[in-house]
Scaffold this motif. Structure first.
Motif, short mmCIF file in Angstrom:
data_model
loop_
_atom_site.label_atom_id
_atom_site.label_comp_id
_atom_site.label_asym_id
_atom_site.label_seq_id
_atom_site.Cartn_x
_atom_site.Cartn_y
_atom_site.Cartn_z
N ALA A 224 0.83 -1.21 0.00
CA ALA A 224 0.00 0.00 0.00
C ALA A 224 0.87 1.26 0.00
O ALA A 224 0.51 2.27 -0.61
N THR A 225 1.99 1.19 0.70
CA THR A 225 2.90 2.34 0.73
C THR A 225 3.45 2.62 -0.66
O THR A 225 3.53 3.77 -1.10
N ALA A 226 3.85 1.55 -1.37
CA ALA A 226 4.38 1.72 -2.73
C ALA A 226 3.31 2.25 -3.67
O ALA A 226 3.58 3.10 -4.52
N VAL A 227 2.07 1.73 -3.52
CA VAL A 227 0.96 2.20 -4.36
C VAL A 227 0.71 3.68 -4.14
O VAL A 227 0.35 4.42 -5.06
N SER A 279 -4.62 9.99 -1.52
CA SER A 279 -5.16 9.86 -0.16
C SER A 279 -5.74 8.48 0.13
O SER A 279 -5.53 7.94 1.22
N PRO A 280 -6.50 7.86 -0.79
CA PRO A 280 -7.04 6.53 -0.48
C PRO A 280 -5.97 5.50 -0.13
O PRO A 280 -6.12 4.72 0.81
N ALA A 281 -4.86 5.50 -0.87
CA ALA A 281 -3.79 4.54 -0.59
C ALA A 281 -3.16 4.82 0.77
O ALA A 281 -2.75 3.89 1.47
N ASP A 282 -3.10 6.07 1.18
CA ASP A 282 -2.52 6.42 2.48
C ASP A 282 -3.40 5.89 3.61
O ASP A 282 -2.89 5.39 4.61
N CYS A 283 -4.71 5.99 3.47
CA CYS A 283 -5.61 5.49 4.50
C CYS A 283 -5.51 3.97 4.63
O CYS A 283 -5.49 3.43 5.74
N VAL A 284 -5.44 3.28 3.51
CA VAL A 284 -5.31 1.82 3.53
C VAL A 284 -3.99 1.42 4.16
O VAL A 284 -3.92 0.49 4.98
N PRO A 312 -16.17 7.75 2.17
CA PRO A 312 -15.47 8.81 2.93
C PRO A 312 -14.29 8.30 3.75
O PRO A 312 -13.36 9.06 4.04
N GLY A 313 -14.31 7.01 4.11
CA GLY A 313 -13.21 6.46 4.89
C GLY A 313 -11.88 6.48 4.16
O GLY A 313 -10.83 6.52 4.78
N PHE A 314 -11.94 6.46 2.83
CA PHE A 314 -10.71 6.49 2.05
C PHE A 314 -10.08 7.88 1.99
O PHE A 314 -8.98 8.04 1.47
N PHE A 315 -10.79 8.86 2.55
CA PHE A 315 -10.25 10.22 2.59
C PHE A 315 -10.16 10.74 4.02
O PHE A 315 -10.10 11.93 4.26
N SER A 316 -10.16 9.80 4.98
CA SER A 316 -10.05 10.17 6.38
C SER A 316 -8.71 10.85 6.63
O SER A 316 -7.67 10.35 6.25
#
Length: 348
Positions: A224-227, A279-284, A312-316
């Protein structure tokens, strides 16, 4: 044969334009920048941004970690909770692992970035395309990049690349450094969360992580960090360089605008645009690192995050991340480029 069309009995000789091949994309002047200059300036920029912006990192992590229910948590509420439980200094919880990661991490990133960009700059595909220069007999076309290039070169010490080159260089450098420093990133995220208050030292946190989750636990969330990091770094670098170029052409020398303003403004704008896209990848990634039991894989983490919070959780915490990245980019690039320009101009 002369460079003209033979005259007919009805007209004079007409001279043909003589194309002049533009010079290759090489630096206007040699620089004395060495590996240690990139490493030292990168380390200093990482130190400044880490200390100044740690509270934003902590608040972002607290907003992104899983809570029971779907009620949205506000920044003000989290700030009050942190101050109530740990005092004002609690906002800087996790600063030690942040410094351990950011100082060598930013130094290594800028060094790798300069090395990769230097390699790519000798490849024609990744070079900037200079304007064609056409010289007519008795006159010179105004389409020449020399004056604008020399003006821009006084504001940066970095190699110029095409957009494709910047995308590739940023993605490779950031992903490589992210993989190397992923264990420190995990410890940092856990330090900042509310679920690992037993962590009292960096070494103790490291031992606990290895004992409970093994070596594999050190690379939790690396995918997820690489993505997140690959597109973010590539887009951020591309937007930054393009912002400097556009602003540099718009700002007249007589205005006396400092280089620091150009660098910080371009870096902040680039960070905002790149952050919105990642932002979505950062939340994951945060979920996988803070709650590895419930989020063991990337697919499971995405499903669980959607079940808990929906879209909305993917942009928390995205507003905090945007502000943090904009400020971090402005500080890091301004410090980094200012030091390099000073070293280059002073011949140190």
């Amino acid at each position: 044969m002369s460079n003209s069309i033979a005259s007919s009995s009805r007209g004079p000789t007409i001279p043909l334009p003589i194309p002049v091949i533009p010079p290759p994309n090489v630096p206007i002047s040699k620089t004395n920048l060495k590996a240690q200059h990139h490493l030292a300036s990168g380390a200093l920029s990482g130190l400044c941004s880490a200390v100044c912006l740690q509270p934003l990192d902590l608040l972002k992590t607290r907003l992104q970690q899983r809570y029971e229910g779907t009620q949205r948590r506000r920044v003000g509420t989290v700030v009050r909770e942190v101050v109530r439980d740990d005092g004002v200094t609690g906002l800087w919880r996790g600063t030690v692992p942040t410094l351990v990661r950011n100082v060598p991490g930013v130094a290594l990133y800028f060094y790798m970035l300069s090395a990769i960009r230097g390699r790519l700059s000798i490849t024609p595909y990744f070079q900037t395309t200079p304007l064609a220069i056409t010289v007519l007999e008795g006159s010179t076309s105004s389409k020449t990049p020399v004056s604008s290039s020399s003006s821009l070169s006084s504001r940066t010490a970095l190699v110029k690349l095409s957009n494709q080159g910047n995308l590739l260089a940023g993605a490779i450098a950031r992903t490589s450094v992210g993989f190397i420093l992923n264990p420190i990133t995990i410890l940092k995220a856990r330090y900042e969360s509310t679920q690992f208050h037993e962590y009292r030292s960096l070494w103790g946190a490291f031992r606990s992580l290895v004992q409970t989750e093994g070596i594999r636990g050190l690379f939790q969330g690396v995918t997820a960090t690489a993505v997140r990091d690959a597109p973010y770094a590539g887009l951020s670098l591309t937007f930054y360089e393009k912002g400097k170029e556009v602003a540099g052409r718009m700002i007249k020398p007589e205005w006396g605008v400092p280089n620091a303003v150009l660098h910080s403004g371009s870096a902040a704008a680039a960070a905002v645009l790149a952050t919105l896209a990642t932002s979505p990848a950062d939340c994951v990634k945060t979920r996988m690192q803070v709650n590895p039991t419930d989020h063991p894989t990337l697919r499971r983490a995405i499903i669980k995050l959607y079940q808990d919070r929906g879209i909305p959780g993917f942009f928390s915490g995205s507003s905090l991340r945007i502000f943090r990245k904009a400020a971090s980019g402005a500080i890091a690039w301004t410090v980094y480029e200012s030091i390099l320009l000073f070293v280059r101009d002073q011949g140190l």
